[in-house]
Design a protein around this motif. Structure first.
Motif, PDB file in Angstrom:
ATOM      1  N   PHE A  33      -7.892  -5.370   9.346  1.00 30.10           N
ATOM      2  CA  PHE A  33      -9.029  -4.500   9.658  1.00 30.10           C
ATOM      3  C   PHE A  33      -8.681  -3.518  10.767  1.00 30.10           C
ATOM      4  CE2 PHE A  33     -12.929  -3.793  12.220  1.00 30.10           C
ATOM      5  CZ  PHE A  33     -13.664  -3.086  11.277  1.00 30.10           C
ATOM      6  N   MET A  34      -8.056  -4.026  11.831  1.00 36.65           N
ATOM      7  CA  MET A  34      -7.649  -3.155  12.940  1.00 36.65           C
ATOM      8  C   MET A  34      -6.623  -2.138  12.475  1.00 36.65           C
ATOM      9  SD  MET A  34      -7.369  -6.027  15.931  1.00 36.65           S
ATOM     10  CE  MET A  34      -6.565  -4.926  17.080  1.00 36.65           C
ATOM     11  N   ASN A  35      -5.728  -2.562  11.592  1.00 38.37           N
ATOM     12  CA  ASN A  35      -4.696  -1.673  11.085  1.00 38.37           C
ATOM     13  C   ASN A  35      -5.303  -0.537  10.264  1.00 38.37           C
ATOM     14  OD1 ASN A  35      -2.353  -1.060   8.962  1.00 38.37           O
ATOM     15  ND2 ASN A  35      -1.447  -1.935  10.807  1.00 38.37           N
ATOM     16  N   GLN A  36      -6.336  -0.889   9.481  1.00 42.72           N
ATOM     17  CA  GLN A  36      -6.983   0.130   8.648  1.00 42.72           C
ATOM     18  C   GLN A  36      -7.797   1.113   9.488  1.00 42.72           C
ATOM     19  OE1 GLN A  36      -9.106  -2.464   5.974  1.00 42.72           O
ATOM     20  NE2 GLN A  36      -7.409  -2.543   4.484  1.00 42.72           N
ATOM     21  N   ARG A  37      -8.404   0.617  10.565  1.00 40.94           N
ATOM     22  CA  ARG A  37      -9.197   1.489  11.456  1.00 40.94           C
ATOM     23  C   ARG A  37      -8.311   2.517  12.152  1.00 40.94           C
ATOM     24  NH1 ARG A  37     -12.927  -1.592  15.560  1.00 40.94           N
ATOM     25  NH2 ARG A  37     -13.208   0.574  16.195  1.00 40.94           N
ATOM     26  N   ASN A  38      -7.050   2.146  12.367  1.00 39.76           N
ATOM     27  CA  ASN A  38      -6.131   3.037  13.087  1.00 39.76           C
ATOM     28  C   ASN A  38      -5.435   4.050  12.187  1.00 39.76           C
ATOM     29  OD1 ASN A  38      -6.693   1.793  15.520  1.00 39.76           O
ATOM     30  ND2 ASN A  38      -5.051   0.255  15.260  1.00 39.76           N
ATOM     31  N   ARG A  39      -5.809   4.054  10.904  1.00 41.14           N
ATOM     32  CA  ARG A  39      -5.185   5.010   9.996  1.00 41.14           C
ATOM     33  C   ARG A  39      -5.626   6.425  10.319  1.00 41.14           C
ATOM     34  NH1 ARG A  39      -5.374   2.200   3.977  1.00 41.14           N
ATOM     35  NH2 ARG A  39      -4.021   0.437   4.482  1.00 41.14           N
ATOM     36  N   SER A  73       0.844  -1.191   0.000  1.00 41.39           N
ATOM     37  CA  SER A  73       0.000   0.000   0.000  1.00 41.39           C
ATOM     38  C   SER A  73       0.879   1.239   0.000  1.00 41.39           C
ATOM     39  CB  SER A  73      -0.914   0.003   1.239  1.00 41.39           C
ATOM     40  OG  SER A  73      -0.129  -0.059   2.417  1.00 41.39           O
ATOM     41  N   ALA A  74       0.285   2.347  -0.410  1.00 43.35           N
ATOM     42  CA  ALA A  74       1.060   3.585  -0.536  1.00 43.35           C
ATOM     43  C   ALA A  74       1.648   4.035   0.797  1.00 43.35           C
ATOM     44  CB  ALA A  74       0.169   4.683  -1.120  1.00 43.35           C
ATOM     45  N   ASP A  75       0.921   3.792   1.892  1.00 43.31           N
ATOM     46  CA  ASP A  75       1.405   4.220   3.210  1.00 43.31           C
ATOM     47  C   ASP A  75       2.092   3.085   3.970  1.00 43.31           C
ATOM     48  OD1 ASP A  75      -0.780   2.674   3.615  1.00 43.31           O
ATOM     49  OD2 ASP A  75      -1.953   4.171   4.723  1.00 43.31           O
ATOM     50  N   ASN A  76       2.382   1.978   3.255  1.00 47.40           N
ATOM     51  CA  ASN A  76       3.132   0.861   3.849  1.00 47.40           C
ATOM     52  C   ASN A  76       2.379   0.156   4.978  1.00 47.40           C
ATOM     53  OD1 ASN A  76       5.429  -0.580   3.306  1.00 47.40           O
ATOM     54  ND2 ASN A  76       6.618   0.355   4.952  1.00 47.40           N
ATOM     55  N   LYS A  77       1.051   0.264   4.963  1.00 47.80           N
ATOM     56  CA  LYS A  77       0.239  -0.409   5.975  1.00 47.80           C
ATOM     57  C   LYS A  77       0.053  -1.881   5.606  1.00 47.80           C
ATOM     58  CE  LYS A  77      -1.159   3.051   8.756  1.00 47.80           C
ATOM     59  NZ  LYS A  77      -1.092   3.023  10.225  1.00 47.80           N
ATOM     60  N   VAL A  78      -0.313  -2.684   6.600  1.00 43.21           N
ATOM     61  CA  VAL A  78      -0.548  -4.103   6.349  1.00 43.21           C
ATOM     62  C   VAL A  78      -1.832  -4.276   5.543  1.00 43.21           C
ATOM     63  CG1 VAL A  78      -0.951  -6.351   7.428  1.00 43.21           C
ATOM     64  CG2 VAL A  78       0.603  -4.716   8.496  1.00 43.21           C
ATOM     65  N   SER A  79      -1.798  -5.128   4.519  1.00 39.98           N
ATOM     66  CA  SER A  79      -2.989  -5.411   3.714  1.00 39.98           C
ATOM     67  C   SER A  79      -2.987  -6.892   3.342  1.00 39.98           C
ATOM     68  CB  SER A  79      -3.015  -4.536   2.459  1.00 39.98           C
ATOM     69  OG  SER A  79      -1.857  -4.787   1.675  1.00 39.98           O
ATOM     70  N   VAL A  80      -4.161  -7.395   2.983  1.00 41.79           N
ATOM     71  CA  VAL A  80      -4.256  -8.797   2.583  1.00 41.79           C
ATOM     72  C   VAL A  80      -3.635  -8.951   1.194  1.00 41.79           C
ATOM     73  CG1 VAL A  80      -5.802 -10.712   2.064  1.00 41.79           C
ATOM     74  CG2 VAL A  80      -6.340  -9.157   3.936  1.00 41.79           C
ATOM     75  N   PRO A  81      -2.597  -9.757   1.059  1.00 47.14           N
ATOM     76  CA  PRO A  81      -1.936  -9.887  -0.244  1.00 47.14           C
ATOM     77  C   PRO A  81      -2.748 -10.755  -1.195  1.00 47.14           C
ATOM     78  CG  PRO A  81      -0.899 -11.359   1.330  1.00 47.14           C
ATOM     79  CD  PRO A  81      -1.934 -10.565   2.088  1.00 47.14           C
ATOM     80  N   PRO A  82      -2.558 -10.601  -2.500  1.00 49.38           N
ATOM     81  CA  PRO A  82      -3.246 -11.484  -3.441  1.00 49.38           C
ATOM     82  C   PRO A  82      -2.739 -12.920  -3.303  1.00 49.38           C
ATOM     83  CG  PRO A  82      -1.590 -10.139  -4.568  1.00 49.38           C
ATOM     84  CD  PRO A  82      -1.676  -9.621  -3.161  1.00 49.38           C
ATOM     85  N   LYS A  90      -8.381  -9.906  10.543  1.00 44.64           N
ATOM     86  CA  LYS A  90      -8.677  -9.047  11.706  1.00 44.64           C
ATOM     87  C   LYS A  90      -7.568  -8.031  11.928  1.00 44.64           C
ATOM     88  CE  LYS A  90     -11.638 -12.159  14.405  1.00 44.64           C
ATOM     89  NZ  LYS A  90     -11.728 -13.026  15.612  1.00 44.64           N
ATOM     90  N   LEU A  91      -6.318  -8.500  11.782  1.00 49.45           N
ATOM     91  CA  LEU A  91      -5.175  -7.601  11.947  1.00 49.45           C
ATOM     92  C   LEU A  91      -5.223  -6.483  10.904  1.00 49.45           C
ATOM     93  CD1 LEU A  91      -2.357  -6.919  13.189  1.00 49.45           C
ATOM     94  CD2 LEU A  91      -1.373  -8.361  11.419  1.00 49.45           C
ATOM     95  N   GLN A 125      -8.576 -20.384  10.348  1.00 50.66           N
ATOM     96  CA  GLN A 125      -8.264 -19.623  11.566  1.00 50.66           C
ATOM     97  C   GLN A 125      -7.171 -18.593  11.302  1.00 50.66           C
ATOM     98  OE1 GLN A 125      -8.513 -23.006  11.324  1.00 50.66           O
ATOM     99  NE2 GLN A 125      -8.817 -23.949  13.335  1.00 50.66           N
ATOM    100  N   ASP A 126      -6.139 -18.994  10.581  1.00 50.98           N
ATOM    101  CA  ASP A 126      -5.030 -18.083  10.311  1.00 50.98           C
ATOM    102  C   ASP A 126      -5.444 -16.956   9.368  1.00 50.98           C
ATOM    103  OD1 ASP A 126      -3.412 -19.535  11.960  1.00 50.98           O
ATOM    104  OD2 ASP A 126      -2.297 -20.547  10.374  1.00 50.98           O
ATOM    105  N   ILE A 127      -6.260 -17.294   8.364  1.00 47.79           N
ATOM    106  CA  ILE A 127      -6.730 -16.254   7.441  1.00 47.79           C
ATOM    107  C   ILE A 127      -7.611 -15.252   8.186  1.00 47.79           C
ATOM    108  CG2 ILE A 127      -8.225 -15.818   5.450  1.00 47.79           C
ATOM    109  CD1 ILE A 127      -7.134 -18.359   4.199  1.00 47.79           C
TER     110      ILE A 127
END
Length: 280
Positions: free
Chosen positions: A274-280, A245-254, A271-272, A264-266
């Motif tokens: 989603f939480m990361n995006q909420r904290n932007r 991502s442009a701001d180097n945040k965590v995202s779900v990769p293709p 969740k991680l 469970q792992d996915i």
């Protein structure tokens, strides 16, 4: 006879030392490590590098030690006797030679891989103690002592699913393949994908190690899964922007299903994100 690495396998210095120590001591090399770290491939590459034929014995939960020595096919002999076949007169016609018999009687030194020994019953390693130590066994049906013409180079792999007996461990040289660091991993990728662009490799490696270091994962992605993922990224021509991502945040990769292998792992990773995006 000394192993100095190969073009197709990135062997660290301590791994090469372990292989050569086992050769020098004339003991089996017991290799442990996470699944997908190249334990089985090690035996294949060492045998090729040393120009030795490779015999492989892949262990299952139902495998018995006797199968590695030989099996007596009494059922076939009984059937042939009922049919009046002359073969029944020679019991050797009904002895099925296992990989240890083949390795011991080979005309030239061979490498022998006993793969995933911890899958078998706990008594399995103990049942092979004498044979691997003395390099001989007795065939009671034919009254033969089968002794090794040349001591095979034995590789034994384990995924640590079960503890191995102390008496067995005493007879082996042990090496644990540590998970590759970023530098070693790049060398491994270069061997498999020599033309991979640096930008794609850097971004993919960062994503891979971010996922791998996620606390609470049930199954961390392995080296082989990274290679599978890179192969898919190249085949699908995934753009670099999809990995970062442009701001180097965590995202779900293709194609994340190549790295994470259970729901469970996915879910944990989503969740991680989603939480990361909420904290932007």
């Amino acid at each position: 006879m000394k192993f100095t690495g190969s073009q197709n396998y990135v062997a660290t210095q301590d791994l090469m030392l372990a292989v050569n120590a086992a050769i020098q001591l004339k003991r089996p090399l017991l290799v442990k490590g996470e699944p997908g770290t190249g334990k089985t491939m090690l035996a294949e590459e060492v045998s090729q590098a040393l120009k030795m034929p490779l015999l492989q014995w892949h262990i299952k939960s139902t495998t018995k030690a006797q199968q590695g020595l030989y099996e007596y096919d009494a059922v076939s002999r009984l059937r042939d006797s009922q049919l009046g076949d002359d073969r029944v007169k020679d019991i050797q016609n009904y002895i099925v030679k296992g990989v240890l018999w083949q390795a011991f009687t080979a005309e030239e030194p061979v490498a022998l891989l006993i793969d995933e020994i911890d899958k078998a019953d706990i008594e399995f390693p103990n049942d092979l103690l004498r044979e691997l130590d003395r390099m001989e066994f007795y065939c009671y049906e034919t009254k033969q002592l089968i002794r090794a013409k040349h001591r095979p180079l034995v590789f034994i792999t384990s995924n640590n699913e079960k503890e191995l007996p102390d008496a067995f461990l005493r007879r082996c040289f042990f090496h644990y393949i540590k998970f590759p660091d970023a530098t070693t991993m790049k060398q491994i990728v270069d061997v498999h994908f020599p033309g991979l662009k640096d930008e794609l490799l850097t971004s993919a490696m960062k994503t891979f190690f971010d996922i791998r270091n996620l606390p609470g994962l049930k199954k961390k992605p392995s080296t082989s899964e990274l290679l599978d993922w890179l192969k898919l990224l190249m085949a699908e021509d995934i753009p670099l922007e999809a990995l970062q991502s442009a701001d180097n945040k965590v995202s779900v990769p293709p194609l994340v299903g190549a790295l994470l292998k259970n729901e469970q792992d996915i879910t944990l990773f989503e969740k991680l994100v989603f939480m990361n995006q909420r904290n932007r």
